[in-house]
Write an enzyme that holds these catalytic residues in place. Structure first.
Site, PDB file in Angstrom:
ATOM      1  CE1 TYR A 146      -4.156  -0.941  -7.508  1.00 51.90           C
ATOM      2  CE2 TYR A 146      -3.836   1.415  -7.180  1.00 51.90           C
ATOM      3  CZ  TYR A 146      -4.660   0.353  -7.500  1.00 51.90           C
ATOM      4  OH  TYR A 146      -5.976   0.582  -7.835  1.00 51.90           O
TER       5      TYR A 146
ATOM      6  CD  GLN B  99      -1.587   2.125  -3.252  1.00 51.85           C
ATOM      7  OE1 GLN B  99      -1.841   3.076  -3.993  1.00 51.85           O
ATOM      8  NE2 GLN B  99      -2.514   1.294  -2.827  1.00 51.85           N
TER       9      GLN B  99
ATOM     10  CD  GLN C  33      -0.987   7.362  -1.521  1.00 50.48           C
ATOM     11  OE1 GLN C  33      -1.576   8.287  -2.068  1.00 50.48           O
ATOM     12  NE2 GLN C  33      -0.566   7.438  -0.270  1.00 50.48           N
TER      13      GLN C  33
ATOM     14  N   PRO D 294     -10.149   5.775 -11.855  1.00 48.14           N
ATOM     15  CG  PRO D 294     -11.445   3.888 -11.482  1.00 48.14           C
ATOM     16  CD  PRO D 294     -10.149   4.332 -12.084  1.00 48.14           C
ATOM     17  N   GLY D 295     -10.841   7.536  -8.781  1.00 47.37           N
ATOM     18  CA  GLY D 295     -10.308   7.914  -7.488  1.00 47.37           C
ATOM     19  C   GLY D 295     -10.783   6.920  -6.447  1.00 47.37           C
ATOM     20  CE1 TYR D 296      -7.400   5.676  -1.683  1.00 49.56           C
ATOM     21  CE2 TYR D 296      -7.054   7.759  -2.828  1.00 49.56           C
ATOM     22  CZ  TYR D 296      -6.554   6.660  -2.157  1.00 49.56           C
ATOM     23  OH  TYR D 296      -5.185   6.536  -1.970  1.00 49.56           O
TER      24      TYR D 296
ATOM     25  CG  ASN E 242     -12.670  -3.809 -12.596  1.00 46.82           C
ATOM     26  OD1 ASN E 242     -12.544  -2.656 -12.166  1.00 46.82           O
ATOM     27  ND2 ASN E 242     -13.118  -4.809 -11.830  1.00 46.82           N
TER      28      ASN E 242
ATOM     29  CG  ASP F  78      -1.008  -0.823  -0.377  1.00 49.18           C
ATOM     30  OD1 ASP F  78      -0.922  -1.157  -1.564  1.00 49.18           O
ATOM     31  OD2 ASP F  78      -1.946  -0.135   0.082  1.00 49.18           O
TER      32      ASP F  78
END
Length: 240
Positions: free
Chosen positions: A147, A144, A141, A177-179, A82, A88
């Protein structure tokens, strides 16, 4: 039989919720952290779970850390990768250090941790590995590239290792996961956050428990026929 789990980034945010969800299923959890000693101490005091400090981007630190956990708690049956960071910037402004830091922490750590538990899992013919990716690893994104690359790489890693471990009763899956309502998302400027929420069909940020419940299921005995899959927990923001 009582299982032992390692959750990286396991004392805050999504990782904290995952650690607690696994503990509620009777799993002995070692929660790994890197820098926030105060949060880790508070976590261990509140939950009774052990927390261990090491840098998951460092292969040797992972080897030594896994050895310490196994000495204290027994062989590692469940691994949840995790831990992650962001750095960014638009690519034309991104430094090599920003690129390397995110790739090493978010993707390199998955290799480091899996490599140091996989032999034991193969010897015991049991393992559950759950890798935390991201909606932005699925859709991309702006700002990013580091990332998104790391989180997309996790998906390929997951599928390949799932094929390698299947005959040894080792399942490897990913959760994207999303936000979610975490410290990382709380740092997003409010005007941007409102735009993000407006783009989520269910109309809210995810709760850490939304993700933790999925991880806990994938770590369970009941999930033995699920392998190499990616589960999107994003409120419908991205569908694939």
């Amino acid at each position: 039989m009582r299982r032992t789990a390692i959750v990286t980034g396991g004392t805050r945010g999504l990782g904290k919720a995952i650690s607690i969800a696994l503990q509620s299923q009777g799993v002995e959890v070692a929660a790994i952290y890197c820098s926030n000693v105060g949060a880790a101490q508070a976590f261990s005091t509140a939950t009774g779970m052990r927390s261990y400090k090491w840098d998951v981007s460092d292969f040797d630190a992972c080897r030594e850390g896994v050895s310490a956990v196994e000495k204290d708690l027994g062989p590692v049956d469940i691994l949840v990768n995790n831990a992650g960071v962001t750095g960014d910037a638009m690519l034309h402004r991104m430094s090599a250090e920003q690129w390397a830091r995110v790739i090493d922490n978010d993707l390199g750590s998955v290799f480091n941790m899996c490599r140091n538990v996989i032999e034991g899992m193969r010897e015991r013919s049991f393992g559950r590995i759950i890798n935390i990716s991201s909606v932005n690893g699925q859709r991309g994104q702006a700002g990013q590239t580091n990332y998104a690359s790391a989180k997309a790489g996790i998906l390929g890693f997951t599928r390949a290792l799932a094929l390698e471990g299947a005959r040894k009763n080792i399942t490897v899956n990913a959760v994207a996961p999303g936000y979610c309502d975490t410290e990382m998302v709380a740092a997003v400027p409010q005007d941007i956050l409102k735009t993000i929420i407006a783009g989520i069909p269910v109309g809210r940020l995810g709760a850490p428990d939304d993700v933790a419940r999925m991880v806990a299921f994938l770590a369970s005995e009941q999930a033995g026929f699920i392998n190499g899959a990616t589960f999107s927990v994003n409120g419908g923001q991205y569908m694939s």
